[in-house]
Design a protein around this motif. Structure first.
Motif, short mmCIF file in Angstrom:
data_model
loop_
_atom_site.label_atom_id
_atom_site.label_comp_id
_atom_site.label_asym_id
_atom_site.label_seq_id
_atom_site.Cartn_x
_atom_site.Cartn_y
_atom_site.Cartn_z
N CYS A 19 0.90 -1.13 -0.19
CA CYS A 19 -0.13 0.14 0.27
C CYS A 19 1.07 1.13 -0.05
O CYS A 19 0.48 2.37 0.28
N HIS A 38 -2.30 -2.73 -2.76
CA HIS A 38 -2.92 -4.12 -2.24
C HIS A 38 -2.56 -5.37 -3.18
O HIS A 38 -2.59 -6.54 -2.66
N GLU A 75 -2.43 0.64 10.09
CA GLU A 75 -3.45 1.36 9.47
C GLU A 75 -4.66 0.27 8.88
O GLU A 75 -5.64 0.66 8.48
N GLU A 76 -3.93 -0.76 8.19
CA GLU A 76 -4.88 -1.72 7.46
C GLU A 76 -5.59 -2.53 8.26
O GLU A 76 -5.44 -3.64 8.55
N HIS A 106 3.06 2.30 2.17
CA HIS A 106 3.37 3.02 3.42
C HIS A 106 4.72 3.29 3.59
O HIS A 106 5.39 3.86 4.47
ZN LIG Z 1 -4.01 -0.23 2.25
#
Ligand SMILES: [Zn+2]
Ligand SMILES: [Zn+2]
Length: 404
Positions: free
Chosen positions: A105, A371, A140-141, A107
């Motif tokens: 994602c 993802h 966060e996920e 990050h």
């Molecule tokens: Zn994500």
């Protein structure tokens, strides 16, 4: 004003190779969830030389860094998430992950950009009229790390509560280097619906003597899609994605139960309430029609990500001034992805800004999305992202001085 900021871009690009190397180190060692000790240690080593006030989470491996400006003023918060996803990486990058998890994602780019911003701002602390809080957030996920950090006091870290907050998010299928956002609703609210179909197991050769939960669960999956298509107003968007379906142990055994987990995404509280009430009834009705039962658990999750109009207007002005007007565009519609930065934005006016990070030669129609095990994020965007985050802070704090 922005003319004076061009040095930010120059400096960010000068330290760019270090920021990109940091991103690649983070990329090679992704961790998931709330406990990210390697990631935390890597960031800690970057932050310690900068002379910030550092504190660490208790219920999660977060880092809060406070930069005190040269004069008192308001507080601004900049946030990066830190976690990867439970996806086995399938890219051919030389720094690809081999531990079964992946920064799918982006990050890792957020972390290196925020470290870059911290370096740029720490070098200009005397110019800052007010304080900057750097929020490095695990989980966060789907783990609501932002909410945990709010509970642990991230908004009190600098003394005064922040009056503005920003976060960036990169996308592997959006144009390289293009910043986008919009005022108001940007990202969906997401709730979780877990369904267990309770059947009765037995021999694979005598299904009539069992209550096979698998075809029942399959019917529930399909019925939920028909429900969205036929029972909801098309102009009031909702998405139900069943991302988990587990059942069974061997081909000659009818299992006793089947488990489904769905993400329910909405933009409107009434729609959210309708789905929260009706989806469990649908699942239970189908199960009972077949002589089984369904146990459902519906959990309200991350709220709608709503941007403060002034924060978006400021971001557009800062990004256009810093990098050129072609580098920012307003997106006309919100997206169905969700973000736990929404919890921060419920407490502090601010904005989530998207940044395209597709490799410049990628076909955007075919580029694997965030993802995906094949998602590719070009970290060439990191230096400009660092400069933008730093400029957002400098400009916001400078303006409040002008007003004061
Ligand atoms: Zn994500
Ligand atoms: Zn993300």
């Amino acid at each position: 004003m922005m003319q004076e900021r061009s040095d930010l871009v120059d400096e960010a690009r000068r330290i760019g190779p270090e920021l990109r190397a940091l991103r690649r180190r983070l990329h090679a060692h992704p961790e998931t969830g709330l406990e990210l000790p390697i990631t935390q240690a890597t960031l800690r080593a970057e932050l310690e030389p900068l002379g910030l006030e550092l504190s660490y989470g208790e219920g999660l491996t977060s880092i809060v860094a406070v930069l005190r400006g040269g004069a008192p003023g308001p507080t601004l918060l900049l946030r990066s998430d830190m976690d990867g996803l439970p996806v086995a990486e399938a890219t051919e990058l030389e720094y690809h992950s081999t531990n079964g998890a992946m920064h799918a994602c982006g990050h890792d780019l957020h972390m290196s950009a925020l470290i870059g911003a911290a370096r740029l701002l720490a070098a200009r602390r005397e110019e800052l009229v007010g304080d900057v809080v750097f929020m490095f957030q695990p989980g966060e996920e789907g783990h609501q790390g932002a909410l945990l950090m709010l509970d642990e006091g991230v908004l009190e870290a600098a003394g005064a509560k922040p009056s503005r907050a920003y976060a960036l998010h990169v996308f592997s299928d959006m144009p390289y280097g293009l910043f986008t956002s919009r005022a108001g609703a940007l990202m969906a609210a997401i709730d979780k619906l877990d369904i267990t179909v309770n059947g009765a197991g037995g021999h694979g050769g005598t299904p009539h003597r069992t209550i096979d939960p698998i075809p029942i669960a399959a019917e529930i999956v399909l019925a939920m899609q028909s429900y969205v298509a036929r029972k909801l107003d098309t102009f009031d968007p909702a998405v139900v994605t069943i991302g988990e379906f587990h059942s069974g142990t061997a081909r000659n055994i009818v299992p006793g139960d089947a488990f489904l987990s769905a993400g329910v995404r909405t933009f409107d509280v009434k729609m959210q309430e309708k789905l929260r009430t009706e989806l469990p009834v649908l699942a239970d009705g189908i199960a009972s029609a077949h002589g089984a039962s369904a146990t459902t658990l519906y959990e309200i999750g991350e709220p709608l990500t709503a941007n403060a109009p002034q924060a978006v207007a400021d971001a557009e002005r800062v990004i256009s001034g810093l990098l050129g007007p072609e580098r920012f565009s307003e997106i006309s519609r919100p997206v169905m992805m969700a973000e736990d930065f929404s919890f921060v934005l419920e407490a502090v006016p601010g904005a989530m800004i998207f940044l395209g990070a597709a490799p410049p030669d990628a076909d955007l129609g075919l580029a694997p999305s965030n993802h995906s095990a094949q998602a590719l994020f070009d970290d060439g965007v990191v230096p400009d992202a660092a400069a933008v985050l730093a400029a957002l802070a400098l400009e916001y704090l400078a303006e409040s001085r002008d007003e004061g």
